[in-house]
Motif scaffolding. Structure first.
Motif, short mmCIF file in Angstrom:
data_model
loop_
_atom_site.label_atom_id
_atom_site.label_comp_id
_atom_site.label_asym_id
_atom_site.label_seq_id
_atom_site.Cartn_x
_atom_site.Cartn_y
_atom_site.Cartn_z
N TRP A 2 13.16 10.31 0.36
CA TRP A 2 11.71 10.43 0.43
C TRP A 2 11.01 9.11 0.72
N GLN A 3 11.75 8.03 0.88
CA GLN A 3 11.13 6.75 1.18
C GLN A 3 10.60 6.75 2.61
N ARG A 58 7.75 8.02 3.56
CA ARG A 58 6.93 9.21 3.84
C ARG A 58 5.54 9.14 3.20
N GLY A 59 5.23 8.01 2.55
CA GLY A 59 3.90 7.86 1.95
C GLY A 59 3.82 8.24 0.49
N ARG A 110 3.19 5.11 -1.66
CA ARG A 110 1.81 4.66 -1.46
C ARG A 110 0.85 5.56 -2.24
N ALA A 111 1.03 6.86 -2.15
CA ALA A 111 0.13 7.78 -2.85
C ALA A 111 0.18 7.57 -4.36
N GLU A 161 -1.49 4.14 -5.16
CA GLU A 161 -2.95 4.23 -5.07
C GLU A 161 -3.53 4.99 -6.27
N ARG A 204 9.51 -3.40 1.98
CA ARG A 204 8.64 -2.22 1.95
C ARG A 204 7.66 -2.30 0.77
N LEU A 229 3.61 -2.84 0.94
CA LEU A 229 2.73 -1.85 0.32
C LEU A 229 1.73 -2.52 -0.61
N SER A 275 -0.78 -4.68 1.19
CA SER A 275 -1.78 -3.89 1.91
C SER A 275 -2.88 -3.39 0.98
#
Length: 129
Positions: A47-48, A50-51, A54-55, A58, A82, A86, A89
């Motif tokens: 699953w890396q 795929r966001g 990040r979700a 956040e 990665r 992240l 950003s």
């Protein structure tokens, strides 16, 4: 072990797949410094990218602000590009630690900047390549 799940010490988010499998964990762990928590997360290899990380990150930032935190910190290996990208950003500042190959990222939640320092492992521009 009960204190690990105690909301006074932090919180844990769990992402499950449609079949109930564990896809990711994200932790916000309060530390001794007032207004500061440590951020940690783990995303299943498949699953890396795929966001999902990040979700979850956040969401932890939002929840941290709601809890009155002013800073999140994360410790990672400098080769973990990665994660460094992240957190950078999202406004995180990468700092060297006393350990070779280990970086700390500090992410202010109160709008104040963190004093910039040389990113661990080279420039962020190079890390983004």
């Amino acid at each position: 072990m009960e204190s690990f799940g105690d909301p006074a010490h932090g919180l844990t988010l769990v992402a499950e797949g449609p079949d109930g499998s564990l896809l990711a964990l994200a932790h916000l762990i309060h530390v001794l410094d007032p207004g500061v928590a440590e951020l940690a997360f783990l995303v299943e290899d498949a699953w890396q990218g795929r966001g999902l990380g990040r979700a979850l990150t956040e969401l932890l930032v939002v929840l941290g602000r709601e809890r009155g935190l002013v800073e999140l910190r994360a410790t990672t290996l400098t080769e973990n590009r990665r994660t460094l990208r992240l957190l950078a950003s999202l406004g995180g500042r990468v700092r060297r630690t006393g350990e070779p190959g280990v970086a700390e990222v500090r992410l202010r939640l109160d709008g104040r900047g963190t004093a910039p320092s040389a990113p661990a492992g080279g420039s962020l521009a190079r890390q983004r390549a």
